[in-house]
Design a protein around this motif. Structure first.
Motif, PDB file in Angstrom:
ATOM      1  N   ILE A  28       0.836  -1.203   0.000  1.00 39.42           N
ATOM      2  CA  ILE A  28       0.000   0.000   0.000  1.00 39.42           C
ATOM      3  C   ILE A  28       0.869   1.250   0.000  1.00 39.42           C
ATOM      4  N   TYR A  29       1.947   1.255   0.783  1.00 43.23           N
ATOM      5  CA  TYR A  29       2.833   2.421   0.832  1.00 43.23           C
ATOM      6  C   TYR A  29       3.495   2.655  -0.523  1.00 43.23           C
ATOM      7  N   ILE A  30       4.016   1.583  -1.126  1.00 36.02           N
ATOM      8  CA  ILE A  30       4.711   1.722  -2.411  1.00 36.02           C
ATOM      9  C   ILE A  30       3.732   2.123  -3.512  1.00 36.02           C
ATOM     10  N   HIS A  31       2.543   1.511  -3.502  1.00 32.91           N
ATOM     11  CA  HIS A  31       1.574   1.750  -4.573  1.00 32.91           C
ATOM     12  C   HIS A  31       0.834   3.074  -4.403  1.00 32.91           C
ATOM     13  N   GLU A  32       0.378   3.330  -3.180  1.00 35.49           N
ATOM     14  CA  GLU A  32      -0.461   4.505  -2.955  1.00 35.49           C
ATOM     15  C   GLU A  32       0.348   5.770  -2.644  1.00 35.49           C
ATOM     16  N   HIS A  33       1.400   5.640  -1.834  1.00 35.87           N
ATOM     17  CA  HIS A  33       2.145   6.821  -1.376  1.00 35.87           C
ATOM     18  C   HIS A  33       3.334   7.155  -2.270  1.00 35.87           C
ATOM     19  N   LEU A  34       3.994   6.130  -2.797  1.00 39.31           N
ATOM     20  CA  LEU A  34       5.128   6.383  -3.689  1.00 39.31           C
ATOM     21  C   LEU A  34       4.712   6.373  -5.156  1.00 39.31           C
ATOM     22  N   GLY A  35       3.462   5.968  -5.437  1.00 44.59           N
ATOM     23  CA  GLY A  35       2.911   6.063  -6.784  1.00 44.59           C
ATOM     24  C   GLY A  35       3.447   5.063  -7.784  1.00 44.59           C
ATOM     25  N   LYS A  36       3.866   3.894  -7.322  1.00 39.56           N
ATOM     26  CA  LYS A  36       4.415   2.881  -8.217  1.00 39.56           C
ATOM     27  C   LYS A  36       3.404   1.767  -8.470  1.00 39.56           C
ATOM     28  N   SER A  37       3.628   1.010  -9.557  1.00 39.77           N
ATOM     29  CA  SER A  37       2.706  -0.052  -9.941  1.00 39.77           C
ATOM     30  C   SER A  37       2.796  -1.236  -8.988  1.00 39.77           C
ATOM     31  N   LEU A  38       1.800  -2.132  -9.072  1.00 42.23           N
ATOM     32  CA  LEU A  38       1.834  -3.343  -8.260  1.00 42.23           C
ATOM     33  C   LEU A  38       3.005  -4.232  -8.648  1.00 42.23           C
ATOM     34  N   THR A  39       3.355  -4.222  -9.929  1.00 44.16           N
ATOM     35  CA  THR A  39       4.509  -5.008 -10.365  1.00 44.16           C
ATOM     36  C   THR A  39       5.788  -4.491  -9.712  1.00 44.16           C
ATOM     37  N   PHE A  40       5.935  -3.171  -9.678  1.00 48.56           N
ATOM     38  CA  PHE A  40       7.122  -2.596  -9.044  1.00 48.56           C
ATOM     39  C   PHE A  40       7.124  -2.887  -7.547  1.00 48.56           C
ATOM     40  N   ALA A  41       5.947  -2.777  -6.923  1.00 51.98           N
ATOM     41  CA  ALA A  41       5.852  -3.096  -5.502  1.00 51.98           C
ATOM     42  C   ALA A  41       6.249  -4.547  -5.252  1.00 51.98           C
ATOM     43  N   GLY A  42       5.809  -5.432  -6.144  1.00 51.86           N
ATOM     44  CA  GLY A  42       6.196  -6.836  -6.031  1.00 51.86           C
ATOM     45  C   GLY A  42       7.691  -7.031  -6.188  1.00 51.86           C
ATOM     46  N   PHE A  43       8.310  -6.243  -7.070  1.00 52.63           N
ATOM     47  CA  PHE A  43       9.761  -6.330  -7.262  1.00 52.63           C
ATOM     48  C   PHE A  43      10.512  -5.899  -6.004  1.00 52.63           C
ATOM     49  N   VAL A  44      10.041  -4.820  -5.363  1.00 52.30           N
ATOM     50  CA  VAL A  44      10.680  -4.346  -4.128  1.00 52.30           C
ATOM     51  C   VAL A  44      10.568  -5.396  -3.026  1.00 52.30           C
ATOM     52  N   LEU A  45       9.379  -5.971  -2.891  1.00 54.58           N
ATOM     53  CA  LEU A  45       9.198  -7.011  -1.882  1.00 54.58           C
ATOM     54  C   LEU A  45      10.006  -8.258  -2.230  1.00 54.58           C
ATOM     55  N   MET A  46      10.222  -8.494  -3.505  1.00 58.71           N
ATOM     56  CA  MET A  46      11.071  -9.610  -3.926  1.00 58.71           C
ATOM     57  C   MET A  46      12.509  -9.396  -3.471  1.00 58.71           C
ATOM     58  N   LEU A  47      12.996  -8.166  -3.579  1.00 53.07           N
ATOM     59  CA  LEU A  47      14.344  -7.861  -3.106  1.00 53.07           C
ATOM     60  C   LEU A  47      14.446  -8.095  -1.600  1.00 53.07           C
ATOM     61  N   ASN A  48      13.435  -7.637  -0.872  1.00 57.26           N
ATOM     62  CA  ASN A  48      13.403  -7.834   0.576  1.00 57.26           C
ATOM     63  C   ASN A  48      13.423  -9.322   0.927  1.00 57.26           C
ATOM     64  N   SER A  49      12.585 -10.091   0.254  1.00 56.96           N
ATOM     65  CA  SER A  49      12.494 -11.513   0.549  1.00 56.96           C
ATOM     66  C   SER A  49      13.716 -12.276   0.044  1.00 56.96           C
ATOM     67  N   GLY A  50      14.257 -11.845  -1.099  1.00 57.17           N
ATOM     68  CA  GLY A  50      15.473 -12.491  -1.601  1.00 57.17           C
ATOM     69  C   GLY A  50      16.630 -12.333  -0.633  1.00 57.17           C
ATOM     70  N   ALA A  51      16.758 -11.131  -0.087  1.00 57.86           N
ATOM     71  CA  ALA A  51      17.795 -10.902   0.919  1.00 57.86           C
ATOM     72  C   ALA A  51      17.524 -11.731   2.164  1.00 57.86           C
ATOM     73  N   SER A  52      16.238 -11.906   2.490  1.00 58.83           N
ATOM     74  CA  SER A  52      15.878 -12.703   3.660  1.00 58.83           C
ATOM     75  C   SER A  52      16.192 -14.185   3.445  1.00 58.83           C
ATOM     76  N   VAL A  53      16.025 -14.682   2.215  1.00 59.60           N
ATOM     77  CA  VAL A  53      16.407 -16.064   1.901  1.00 59.60           C
ATOM     78  C   VAL A  53      17.893 -16.272   2.179  1.00 59.60           C
ATOM     79  N   ILE A  54      18.707 -15.330   1.694  1.00 59.39           N
ATOM     80  CA  ILE A  54      20.153 -15.408   1.943  1.00 59.39           C
ATOM     81  C   ILE A  54      20.419 -15.358   3.441  1.00 59.39           C
ATOM     82  N   GLY A  55      19.703 -14.466   4.138  1.00 62.74           N
ATOM     83  CA  GLY A  55      19.872 -14.368   5.582  1.00 62.74           C
ATOM     84  C   GLY A  55      19.467 -15.639   6.300  1.00 62.74           C
ATOM     85  N   ASN A  56      18.371 -16.282   5.857  1.00 62.62           N
ATOM     86  CA  ASN A  56      17.929 -17.544   6.458  1.00 62.62           C
ATOM     87  C   ASN A  56      19.004 -18.621   6.360  1.00 62.62           C
TER      88      ASN A  56
END
Length: 395
Positions: A28-56
């Motif tokens: 919601i923050y990325i899409h509504e407040h930063l004005g980016k698409s759902l695809t871009f929001a998904g990409f940002v969350l992918m980076l977060n989760s990808g880093a978390s996979v490495i961390g796991n």
């Protein structure tokens, strides 16, 4: 429960409370407040989760090498620094950078928490993992309930609250976990145990089970990404959406003890428990696929919660049972990285599907993923010679 497990439970609750101020609202923050698409929001969350996979994976191996106390402090330290940075700088580029670092740091923490829980109360079986799971969802209930109200006034307060709660978790870890001695001093490797064939068969079984686990997470995380945005399009308020997660966490905290007793009568094995959970997930997404009003989403969330109470604690329990001595952290790292991998793939896949084909096609794809998860769960332990004595008992 042992005192050491209580400390882990309290720490997990505080940790997740802070995180729950932010994670349900990321899209919601990325899409509504930063004005980016759902695809871009998904990409940002992918980076977060990808880093978390490495961390796991790194955190699990780190647990086996230097122990849980130092591993957790390292992960908490990295996360806290990034959260403080996010509090002051949360425009697009800093947001992406800090969210990625947070993913790695928090990823290091979770496998150590689970491995420590299994080590300090071995005789408790899955009860230790249920306790950690309930603590997580207590944090979800409190954090999500407060997060929606706070965000309706200011997202700046969300970042501050997240940092504050993680600071508390840092001090709990520093002063509470030093005395929990379940570290790697006497751990042995798989090769040193001279049980390579047996242990590899167990590892393969866990990897097969993890495929279905990942697919379930790919679907589940849509509630935090595409479904979150979908609710906004339907006119459901931010407070109502956050209330869904508060109810999710509250139901788990209140219902898990009841579920622990009831499940003994209708799911004699952990495999059957997971399969029942997947079918309940399917029912939940069938409801949400036609939902238009808040009450329908609430019904779907309640059904979803019942399913996750069956699946989410069962998989770490199986991992703990399969793990050879000295590799508990590594096996928990696999489980946590699998869940995080689902959270990584899910938002991007969901965002692309919705942007290109709409919500209806997304739900068709998700149902197909559940079917695959059913088959991997049925097949994962077929080649285990001693599966009856290791992973079939749900008690």
């Amino acid at each position: 429960m042992p005192r050491a497990l209580w400390l882990l439970v309290i720490g997990m609750a505080v940790n997740v409370t802070g995180a729950s101020f932010l994670w349900p609202l990321n899209t919601i923050y990325i899409h509504e407040h930063l004005g980016k698409s759902l695809t871009f929001a998904g990409f940002v969350l992918m980076l977060n989760s990808g880093a978390s996979v490495i961390g796991n994976l790194y955190g699990g191996s780190l647990f086996d090498k230097i122990g849980g106390y130092k591993s957790i402090l390292f992960g908490v330290g990295v996360t806290l620094v990034a959260l403080i940075g996010l509090t002051f700088w949360h425009d697009l580029i800093p947001y992406v950078i800090f969210l990625t670092i947070i993913g790695f740091g928090s990823g290091v923490v979770f496998p150590s928490m689970y491995a420590m829980a299994g080590s300090v109360w071995k005789e408790g079986g899955r009860k230790a993992f249920n306790a950690i799971y309930v603590a997580q969802n207590l944090g979800v209930a409190v954090g999500a309930a407060l997060g929606g109200y706070v965000a309706s006034y200011s997202f700046q307060l969300i970042f501050i609250a997240n940092s504050f709660m993680y600071t508390i978790f840092f001090f709990i870890a520093v002063f509470g976990y030093r005395s929990i001695q379940v570290n790697s001093g006497n751990h042995t490797s798989v090769i040193q145990e001279n049980k390579a064939i047996k242990n590899y068969s167990r590892l393969y079984a866990l990897l097969i089970l993890s495929i279905g686990y990942l697919l379930c997470w790919v679907a589940y995380v849509q509630w935090q990404s595409t479904i979150a945005s979908h609710t906004q399009d339907l006119g459901i308020t931010l407070k109502q959406y956050s209330l869904l997660w508060a109810i999710n966490g509250a139901l788990i905290v209140l219902g898990q003890p009841i579920m622990n007793n009831v499940v003994k009568y209708f799911a004699k094995t952990l495999k059957l428990q997971i399969l029942i959970g997947i079918f309940i997930f399917i029912a939940s997404f069938a409801v949400v696929s036609v939902a238009q009003q808040f009450t329908a989403f609430l019904t779907a969330m309640i059904i979803l919660t019942i399913g996750e109470m069956l699946i989410w604690p069962a998989v770490p329990t199986i991992a703990n049972d399969l793990a050879p001595k000295g590799r508990e952290g590594f096996y928990q790292g696999i489980v946590n990285s699998t869940a995080t991998g689902g959270r990584m793939i899910g938002p991007l896949l969901g965002g692309l599907m919705v942007d290109l084909y709409g919500m209806s096609m997304l739900f068709i794809v998700l149902m197909s993923l559940f079917v695959v998860a059913i088959f991997t769960t049925i097949l994962y332990d077929r080649k285990l010679k001693d599966s009856n004595s290791i992973v079939t008992q749900a008690s």
